[in-house]
Write an enzyme that holds these catalytic residues in place. Structure first.
Site, PDB file in Angstrom:
ATOM      1  N   THR A  42       0.821  -1.215   0.000  1.00 22.47           N
ATOM      2  CA  THR A  42       0.000   0.000   0.000  1.00 22.47           C
ATOM      3  C   THR A  42       0.855   1.265   0.000  1.00 22.47           C
ATOM      4  OG1 THR A  42      -1.696  -1.212   1.187  1.00 22.47           O
ATOM      5  CG2 THR A  42      -1.838   1.169   1.279  1.00 22.47           C
ATOM      6  N   SER A  47      -2.100   8.726  -1.771  1.00 23.83           N
ATOM      7  CA  SER A  47      -2.137  10.129  -2.220  1.00 23.83           C
ATOM      8  C   SER A  47      -0.890  10.909  -1.804  1.00 23.83           C
ATOM      9  CB  SER A  47      -3.371  10.839  -1.646  1.00 23.83           C
ATOM     10  OG  SER A  47      -4.513  10.041  -1.753  1.00 23.83           O
ATOM     11  N   ILE A  49      -0.397  12.362   0.984  1.00 27.18           N
ATOM     12  CA  ILE A  49      -0.776  13.544   1.756  1.00 27.18           C
ATOM     13  C   ILE A  49      -0.343  13.371   3.218  1.00 27.18           C
ATOM     14  CG2 ILE A  49      -2.707  15.037   2.470  1.00 27.18           C
ATOM     15  CD1 ILE A  49      -2.594  14.768  -0.569  1.00 27.18           C
ATOM     16  N   HIS A  51      -1.686  14.315   6.248  1.00 27.86           N
ATOM     17  CA  HIS A  51      -2.977  14.842   6.712  1.00 27.86           C
ATOM     18  C   HIS A  51      -2.790  15.671   7.972  1.00 27.86           C
ATOM     19  CE1 HIS A  51      -5.536  12.658   3.910  1.00 27.86           C
ATOM     20  NE2 HIS A  51      -4.756  11.596   4.084  1.00 27.86           N
ATOM     21  N   VAL A 174       6.660 -14.712   5.046  1.00 27.57           N
ATOM     22  CA  VAL A 174       6.475 -15.437   6.309  1.00 27.57           C
ATOM     23  C   VAL A 174       5.140 -16.182   6.238  1.00 27.57           C
ATOM     24  CG1 VAL A 174       6.252 -15.204   8.820  1.00 27.57           C
ATOM     25  CG2 VAL A 174       7.773 -13.661   7.549  1.00 27.57           C
ATOM     26  N   LYS A 252     -18.738   9.992  -1.752  1.00 27.98           N
ATOM     27  CA  LYS A 252     -17.487  10.348  -1.089  1.00 27.98           C
ATOM     28  C   LYS A 252     -16.603  11.139  -2.059  1.00 27.98           C
ATOM     29  CE  LYS A 252     -14.196   8.138   1.988  1.00 27.98           C
ATOM     30  NZ  LYS A 252     -13.068   8.984   1.642  1.00 27.98           N
ATOM     31  N   GLU A 337      -4.816   1.851   7.762  1.00 23.20           N
ATOM     32  CA  GLU A 337      -5.207   2.514   6.520  1.00 23.20           C
ATOM     33  C   GLU A 337      -4.874   3.996   6.647  1.00 23.20           C
ATOM     34  OE1 GLU A 337      -9.525   2.490   5.876  1.00 23.20           O
ATOM     35  OE2 GLU A 337      -9.758   1.575   7.832  1.00 23.20           O
ATOM     36  N   CYS A 437       6.496   9.724 -20.718  1.00 23.13           N
ATOM     37  CA  CYS A 437       6.527   8.539 -21.597  1.00 23.13           C
ATOM     38  C   CYS A 437       6.449   7.245 -20.802  1.00 23.13           C
ATOM     39  CB  CYS A 437       7.759   8.566 -22.497  1.00 23.13           C
ATOM     40  SG  CYS A 437       9.232   7.836 -21.792  1.00 23.13           S
ATOM     41  N   CYS A 442      13.372   5.154 -21.482  1.00 17.89           N
ATOM     42  CA  CYS A 442      14.488   4.834 -20.576  1.00 17.89           C
ATOM     43  C   CYS A 442      14.532   3.374 -20.124  1.00 17.89           C
ATOM     44  CB  CYS A 442      14.484   5.772 -19.364  1.00 17.89           C
ATOM     45  SG  CYS A 442      13.085   5.560 -18.262  1.00 17.89           S
TER      46      CYS A 442
HETATM   47  C1  LIG Z   1      -5.865   4.797  -1.923  1.00 13.91           C
HETATM   48  C2  LIG Z   1      -5.058   5.106  -0.687  1.00 13.91           C
HETATM   49  C3  LIG Z   1      -4.765   6.421  -0.369  1.00 13.91           C
HETATM   50  C4  LIG Z   1      -4.044   6.713   0.795  1.00 13.91           C
HETATM   51  N1  LIG Z   1      -3.673   8.000   1.023  1.00 13.91           N
HETATM   52  C5  LIG Z   1      -2.955   8.297   2.126  1.00 13.91           C
HETATM   53  C6  LIG Z   1      -2.524   9.612   2.371  1.00 13.91           C
HETATM   54  O1  LIG Z   1      -2.682  10.500   1.543  1.00 13.91           O
HETATM   55  N2  LIG Z   1      -1.901   9.874   3.544  1.00 13.91           N
HETATM   56  C7  LIG Z   1      -1.693   8.912   4.473  1.00 13.91           C
HETATM   57  O2  LIG Z   1      -1.196   9.235   5.538  1.00 13.91           O
HETATM   58  N3  LIG Z   1      -2.028   7.626   4.244  1.00 13.91           N
HETATM   59  C8  LIG Z   1      -2.646   7.296   3.090  1.00 13.91           C
HETATM   60  N4  LIG Z   1      -2.990   6.012   2.827  1.00 13.91           N
HETATM   61  C9  LIG Z   1      -2.648   4.981   3.793  1.00 13.91           C
HETATM   62  C10 LIG Z   1      -1.186   4.562   3.694  1.00 13.91           C
HETATM   63  O3  LIG Z   1      -0.793   4.378   2.367  1.00 13.91           O
HETATM   64  C11 LIG Z   1      -1.035   3.258   4.486  1.00 13.91           C
HETATM   65  O4  LIG Z   1      -1.561   3.441   5.766  1.00 13.91           O
HETATM   66  C12 LIG Z   1       0.415   2.832   4.613  1.00 13.91           C
HETATM   67  O5  LIG Z   1       1.056   2.805   3.374  1.00 13.91           O
HETATM   68  C13 LIG Z   1       0.453   1.461   5.270  1.00 13.91           C
HETATM   69  O6  LIG Z   1       1.776   1.051   5.335  1.00 13.91           O
HETATM   70  P1  LIG Z   1       2.128  -0.421   5.815  1.00 13.91           P
HETATM   71  O7  LIG Z   1       3.590  -0.486   5.916  1.00 13.91           O
HETATM   72  O8  LIG Z   1       1.310  -0.742   7.015  1.00 13.91           O
HETATM   73  O9  LIG Z   1       1.540  -1.364   4.675  1.00 13.91           O
HETATM   74  P2  LIG Z   1       2.214  -1.841   3.309  1.00 13.91           P
HETATM   75  O10 LIG Z   1       2.856  -0.745   2.593  1.00 13.91           O
HETATM   76  O11 LIG Z   1       1.165  -2.598   2.568  1.00 13.91           O
HETATM   77  O12 LIG Z   1       3.363  -2.815   3.787  1.00 13.91           O
HETATM   78  C14 LIG Z   1       3.110  -4.107   4.262  1.00 13.91           C
HETATM   79  C15 LIG Z   1       4.182  -4.999   3.711  1.00 13.91           C
HETATM   80  O13 LIG Z   1       4.054  -6.281   4.278  1.00 13.91           O
HETATM   81  C16 LIG Z   1       4.430  -7.223   3.295  1.00 13.91           C
HETATM   82  N5  LIG Z   1       3.874  -8.528   3.672  1.00 13.91           N
HETATM   83  C17 LIG Z   1       2.572  -8.882   3.721  1.00 13.91           C
HETATM   84  N6  LIG Z   1       2.457 -10.166   4.102  1.00 13.91           N
HETATM   85  C18 LIG Z   1       3.716 -10.631   4.304  1.00 13.91           C
HETATM   86  C19 LIG Z   1       4.241 -11.894   4.684  1.00 13.91           C
HETATM   87  N7  LIG Z   1       3.472 -12.949   4.916  1.00 13.91           N
HETATM   88  N8  LIG Z   1       5.600 -12.035   4.799  1.00 13.91           N
HETATM   89  C20 LIG Z   1       6.420 -10.969   4.539  1.00 13.91           C
HETATM   90  N9  LIG Z   1       5.955  -9.758   4.145  1.00 13.91           N
HETATM   91  C21 LIG Z   1       4.628  -9.583   4.039  1.00 13.91           C
HETATM   92  C22 LIG Z   1       3.839  -6.654   2.029  1.00 13.91           C
HETATM   93  O14 LIG Z   1       4.442  -7.173   0.865  1.00 13.91           O
HETATM   94  C23 LIG Z   1       4.070  -5.168   2.201  1.00 13.91           C
HETATM   95  O15 LIG Z   1       5.263  -4.737   1.593  1.00 13.91           O
HETATM   96  C24 LIG Z   1      -3.657   5.679   1.655  1.00 13.91           C
HETATM   97  C25 LIG Z   1      -3.935   4.348   1.304  1.00 13.91           C
HETATM   98  C26 LIG Z   1      -4.591   4.069   0.123  1.00 13.91           C
HETATM   99  C27 LIG Z   1      -4.812   2.658  -0.293  1.00 13.91           C
END
Ligand SMILES: Cc1cc2nc3c(=O)[nH]c(=O)nc-3n(C[C@H](O)[C@H](O)[C@H](O)COP(=O)(O)OP(=O)(O)OC[C@H]3O[C@@H](n4cnc5c(N)ncnc54)[C@H](O)[C@@H]3O)c2cc1C
Length: 481
Positions: A42, A47, A49, A51, A174, A252, A337, A437, A442
C-alpha cells in the site's frame, strides 16, 4: 541460523519506520518482506498527503498518531533527505446545507490539536487557489497540511535502518509464526528465523498473523481499493494545494492535489473488494475519478493524464489502528489505513520504544541519524554538477529524458544500502520511468545498467521474479565494452 532479537514482518512505510527507530537500540533486527523490495504494498500507491488530523475521531489511535506524525514529518524528511512540501489543504463545501459537515471537521480538528485551522468563504478560497470551482461556497483551510514522497520516505527509513544495523530479507514470505520457549520461530518461503520479539506490519495481510496468534477470526481486513489518475507536470490549470471534497450528494469525495514532483494526482475511489492483490484499475472507477475531480476544478486538463494506478487500504471494521501485543513480545499493527503514511514516524517511535523496553534494550551511542539521498543532478547548481561530473562522468549521461535522471544517479542508487533490484525499484527511488513517456525511452537503458557488466538482461525484472521482460535472444547480443 537466522537468530535476531526482533523480526519485523513487512517492509512498507510502517515496518521500515519501526525498523529505523528500533535500530537506535542495541538489538539485532531482521525485516522480512515477501516482495522484492521495500514499498511494494500500500505504501507505493496512495495520495502522499500528510494529513493535518481533523478527519480522525478524537481519542482514537488514528487521531493521536496522525497529529503526532504530521508534526514530526517536516523534521524527519529533513533528516532523511526526503521531499516534503507544506502547501496546505482545503476541504471544499459545495452547498450551504452541508456547512455543518465542515464545522464538524473544524471542531474535530481543534479537539485533536490541529492548528491553524479555519473555515473560509468560497471567494477567500478562490483568492488563494484560483482554479477552485465557482460552486464552492466555503472551505476548511489547513495551511500546515503537506505532501511527501511515499516511495522515498519508505526507502529512506529502510536505508537508515540498514546503515544502523538492520538486515532486510526480500522475497521472504512469512507463512507462520510459532511461539517457542524464549521467543518465536518464523517460517518463511526462504529460511527459518528465530526472534525474541515479532512485529507484524504486514499491511492488508496483518489480520492473518493477528488471527493466527490468537487462534481466532477476530480481525478481518477488507481491501478497500482506491484508484488514481496522474496528470503530466505540464498540465494547467492545476491546484497548488490539496483539494479534498466534503462528501456530497455525489458520494465520497475525490481529491485533486499536487505531488512533490509537480504532477497532479486525482483520486482515489473507495471500493471494497475481496482480493488482497486486486490493484487493477477499471474504466468505471477511473471515469468516476475524473467526473468528480471536475467538481473541484472544472477546467482540470484531464487529457494530460499520463498513467493510472490503484492501492488497497487495509480497512478493518472498527476503522481504527489496532496496536496490540497478543502474546508475549508479539506486537501487531492491524488496520493501518489512511492516515498510516502520515502516522509512520510516530508509529515507528511508539512501537520501537515499547518493544525495546520489554527486551531491556538500551539506546546505542553509535546511531547514525542522518541520511543523504542520491543527488538530483538536474536540480544542482552548475558548480555542483561539474564537481559530480569530475567524480563520475556517468552523471553526464541522461537516461530518463522526461525526469532528467542520469546514469550516475542510477549507479549511485545501486550502490546504496537496500538498493533497487528491478525497473520499478529504480523508478520509485529516482523517478526514471515516472514521466510523460512512462518508461518508453528509458526502460531499455535502465535494464542495461541493472544487467551490469555480465549483460544478463534475462535476469532483469520489472517488479518481482515473475515479471520477466527479456525471455531470450533472437540474435547474438552485441556486447560492446
Ligand atoms: C488509496 C489510498 C490512499 C491513501 N492516502 C494516504 C494519504 O494520503 N496519507 C496517508 O497518511 N495515508 C494514506 N494512505 C494509507 C497509507 O498508504 C497506508 O496506511 C500505509 O502505506 C500502510 O503502510 P504499511 O507499511 O502498514 O503497509 P504496506 O505498505 O502494505 O506494507 C506491508 C508490507 O508487508 C508485506 N507482507 C505482507 N504479508 C507478508 C508476509 N506474509 N511475509 C512478509 N511480508 C509480508 C507486504 O508485501 C508489504 O510490503 C492511503 C492508502 C490508500 C490505499
Amino acid at each position: 541460523m537466522n537468530v535476531y532479537d526482533v523480526c519485523v514482518i513487512g517492509a512498507g512505510v510502517v515496518g521500515s519506520a519501526i525498523a529505523r527507530e528500533l535500530a537506535r537500540y542495541d538489538v539485532s533486527i531482521a525485516v522480512l518482506e515477501r516482495a522484492e523490495d521495500v514499498c511494494c504494498g500500500t505504501s507505493k500507491a496512495n495520495s502522499g498527503i500528510v494529513h493535518a488530523g481533523y478527519d480522525a475521531i478524537p481519542g482514537t489511535n488514528m487521531a493521536r498518531f496522525n497529529v503526532e506524525g504530521a508534526r514530526m514529518m517536516p523534521e524527519i524528511c529533513k533528516t532523511l533527505d526526503v521531499p516534503y512540501v507544506q502547501h496546505g489543504s482545503f476541504v471544499l463545501c459545495f452547498d450551504k446545507s452541508s456547512l455543518p459537515g465542515l464545522e464538524k471537521l473544524l471542531e474535530q480538528g481543534k479537539e485533536n490539536g490541529v492548528s491553524p485551522l479555519s473555515i473560509i468563504s468560497g471567494d477567500e478560497a478562490r483568492e488563494i487557489e484560483p482554479c477552485i470551482s465557482p460552486e464552492v461556497v466555503a472551505a476548511l483551510y489547513a495551511p500546515e497540511a503537506g505532501i511527501v514522497d511515499p516511495f522515498l520516505l519508505t526507502a529512506a527509513y529502510a536505508e537508515n535502518a540498514c546503515v544502523n544495523g538492520a538486515d532486510f530479507f526480500f522475497n521472504t514470505e512469512v507463512s507462520s509464526v510459532t511461539q517457542k520457549e524464549d521467543g518465536y520461530e518464523l517460517t518463511s518461503s526462504g529460511e527459518t528465523f528465530y526472534a525474541r520479539s515479532v512485529i507484524n506490519a504486514a499491511g492488508v495481510y496483518a489480520d492473518t498473523f493477528y488471527n493466527q496468534s490468537l487462534g481466532t477470526e477476530a480481525k478481518h481486513i477488507i481491501p478497500r481499493r482506491g484508484s488514481y489518475v496522474l496528470l503530466d507536470r505540464a498540465a494547467t490549470p492545476v491546484p497548488t494545494h490539496t483539494l479534498f471534497q466534503l462528501p456530497t450528494k455525489y458520494g465520497k469525495g475525490i481529491l485533486v492535489a499536487p505531488t512533490c514532483h509537480q504532477n497532479t494526482i486525482v483520486g482515489p475511489t473507495a471500493i471494497d473488494i475481496d482480493d488482497k492483490e486486486g490493484v487493477n484499475t477499471t474504466a468505471e472507477e477511473l471515469r468516476d475519478v475524473l467526473q468528480k475531480a471536475r467538481l473541484s476544478v472544472p477546467e482540470l486538463p484531464l487529457n494530460m493524464a499520463i498513467t493510472s494506478f490503484a492501492g488497497l487500504r487495509a480497512h478493518e471494521e472498527g476503522h481504527e489502528f489496532t496496536l496490540e501485543e497478543t502474546t508475549e513480545n508479539y506486537v501487531h499493527l492491524v488496520g493501518i489505513e489512511s492516515p498510516g503514511l502520515t502516522s509512520s514516524p510516530a508509529l515507528g517511535i511508539h512501537i520501537a520504544q515499547k518493544v525495546a523496553e520489554k527486551l531491556g534494550a538500551q539506546k546505542k551511542q553509535t546511531f547514525v541519524e542522518k541520511r543523504v539521498g542520491v543527488p538530483r543532478f538536474y536540480e544542482l547548481a552548475k558548480e555542483d554538477q561539474l564537481a559530480l561530473l569530475a567524480k563520475n562522468p556517468a552523471y553526464g549521461t541522461i537516461v530518463c529524458r522526461c525526469e532528467h535522471v542520469t546514469q550516475g544517479e542510477i549507479e549511485e542508487a545501486l550502490n546504496r544500502p537496500v538498493p533497487p533490484n528491478t525497473l520499478d525499484g529504480v523508478k520509485r527511488r529516482l523517478r526514471a520511468g515516472m514521466g510523460r513517456c512512462q518508461g518508453g525511452f528509458c526502460s531499455p537503458l535502465v535494464m542495461e545498467i541493472l544487467a551490469g557488466k555480465a549483460h544478463e538482461l534475462e535476469k532483469v525484472h520489472k517488479a518481482g521474479p515473475k515479471s520477466s521482460i527479456v525471455y531470450g535472444f533472437t540474435k547474438e547480443p552485441l556486447h560492446h565494452e
